[in-house]
Scaffold this active site. Structure first.
Site, PDB file in Angstrom:
ATOM      1  N   ASN A 204     -14.695   6.734   7.540  1.00 29.43           N
ATOM      2  CA  ASN A 204     -13.453   5.733   8.037  1.00 29.43           C
ATOM      3  C   ASN A 204     -12.989   6.751   8.905  1.00 29.43           C
ATOM      4  OD1 ASN A 204     -14.054   3.365   6.561  1.00 29.43           O
ATOM      5  ND2 ASN A 204     -13.106   4.218   4.919  1.00 29.43           N
TER       6      ASN A 204
ATOM      7  N   GLU B 261       0.869  -1.260   0.121  1.00 32.70           N
ATOM      8  CA  GLU B 261       0.062  -0.081   0.092  1.00 32.70           C
ATOM      9  C   GLU B 261       1.006   1.306  -0.101  1.00 32.70           C
ATOM     10  OE1 GLU B 261      -3.366   0.186   0.022  1.00 32.70           O
ATOM     11  OE2 GLU B 261      -3.476  -1.899  -0.504  1.00 32.70           O
TER      12      GLU B 261
ATOM     13  N   GLU C 109      -1.732   9.944   0.427  1.00 32.82           N
ATOM     14  CA  GLU C 109      -1.892   9.482  -1.076  1.00 32.82           C
ATOM     15  C   GLU C 109      -1.206  10.601  -1.981  1.00 32.82           C
ATOM     16  OE1 GLU C 109      -5.938   9.081  -3.880  1.00 32.82           O
ATOM     17  OE2 GLU C 109      -5.957   9.663  -1.858  1.00 32.82           O
TER      18      GLU C 109
END
Length: 348
Positions: free
Chosen positions: A248, A201, A210
């Site tokens: 989240n 990831e 990100e």
């Protein structure tokens, strides 16, 4: 970044607390068992699942005592607090003889099992052991991690300095069952599986956030009643499993006792918080799969099932075999570092 967050966050939440009577404080050794979701007033003492006692420093709706340390403090049976010891602060580079007790930067106490020149108590577990004011082992601290610091560095030779080993070990208290359930083989397999997925990831623990900033405004779901108090573009992927979306951050923050909805930047500023969000997903969320990655490993379903729980809707069933192969290859490598057979059912 994986699609984990977009899939994961819609199916869970924190139970609404209604009509619950405050829990009165009790004597330490006769205190009732802690109950998640039950209201506790300041001063309430509970017996946690690990057998230790904790006292509420601040009223809270049943947050986990070993996760939400702002709300709870260790409590000893003689009526004293586990956080009021008079031992000196640990100093890196200072010599400590066997038996020396110090207060570490996380507020916990550690005793030197072996003399050492000021090694870090959280990292150098051969030299130090957790200690509480009652003279015993601190039940709020996790045991030794099955991955040593040297093995961690071998797994991630080019990692970003943000992702510290000490941050990871400090985060383990949030989920004591992680890499600590079942046989030694299972414990090592789970640690290898978690770190392999994390490596995939984050490009080998290189990326903290990100990389595609154009996606940042897309992770705010205004259909949620709490909205996006940190801003439209504040909920982009961060941390070892790239937590994203406002729902989240809300769910992870509620579970960990941290305001991540209001301040999501904590995940990219505090290594322990970042690792805790990764462990939160691993231990509590099934994503597009049928079980959590933790359960997949401890119940013998194999590494392939962890892939399904993290990004199965995109990668599994032939969706992206190259990505699956990348994860499996890393898992095999990390299993080898830990000296354990990777087991069966590696693919999804």
């Amino acid at each position: 970044m994986s699609a984990v967050a977009a899939v994961a966050g819609l199916a869970f939440g924190v139970p609404t607390l209604t009509g619950q009577a405050p829990q009165a404080a009790a004597a330490a050794c006769s205190a009732p068992n802690w109950v998640a979701g039950q209201w506790y007033d300041v001063g309430a003492v509970v017996r946690y699942t690990n057998g230790g006692y904790y006292r509420a420093k601040n009223a809270n709706p049943g947050y986990d005592p070993i996760i939400s340390t702002w709300y709870w403090e260790p409590y000893s049976c003689d009526g004293g607090s586990g956080t009021t010891c008079s031992y000196p602060d640990w100093v890196a580079g200072q010599w400590y003889d066997v038996g020396a007790v110090v207060r570490y930067t996380n507020g916990g106490y550690y005793r030197a099992k072996n003399a050492n020149p000021g090694y870090d108590p959280v990292i150098s577990t051969w030299y130090w052991e957790p200690y509480d004011c009652g003279g015993g082992t601190d039940p709020g601290n996790p045991g030794a991690f099955v991955v040593s610091e040297a093995q961690f560095n071998q797994m991630f030779p080019g990692r970003n300095s943000f992702y510290t080993y000490s941050g990871l070990t400090a985060a383990l208290s949030a989920y004591p069952g992680f890499a600590n359930t079942g046989s030694d083989t299972v414990k090592k397999q789970e640690a290898a599986a978690f770190l392999a997925n994390v490596s995939h990831e984050t490009g080998g623990l290189v990326y903290i956030v990100e990389q595609n900033t154009a996606n940042y405004p897309h992770y705010c779901d205004w259909n949620q009643p709490y909205g996006c108090p940190a801003g439209q573009s504040a909920y982009y992927g961060r941390g070892p499993i790239q937590l994203s979306w406002n729902f989240n951050y809300k769910a992870a923050g509620d579970a960990l006792g941290i305001d991540l909805l209001g301040n999501p930047w904590q995940v990219e500023q505090n290594a322990a918080v970042a690792w805790k969000t990764g462990l939160w997903y691993w231990n509590t969320q099934s994503g597009p799969g049928t079980m959590t990655p933790h359960n997949a490993m401890v119940n013998g379903r194999g590494f392939g099932e962890t892939i399904r729980s993290i990004n199965g809707s995109i990668e599994c069933n032939g969706g992206n075999p190259a990505q699956v192969e990348s994860r499996v290859s890393k898992y095999r490598q990390f299993s080898s570092v830990l000296g354990v057979d990777p087991g069966a059912n590696l693919y999804c």
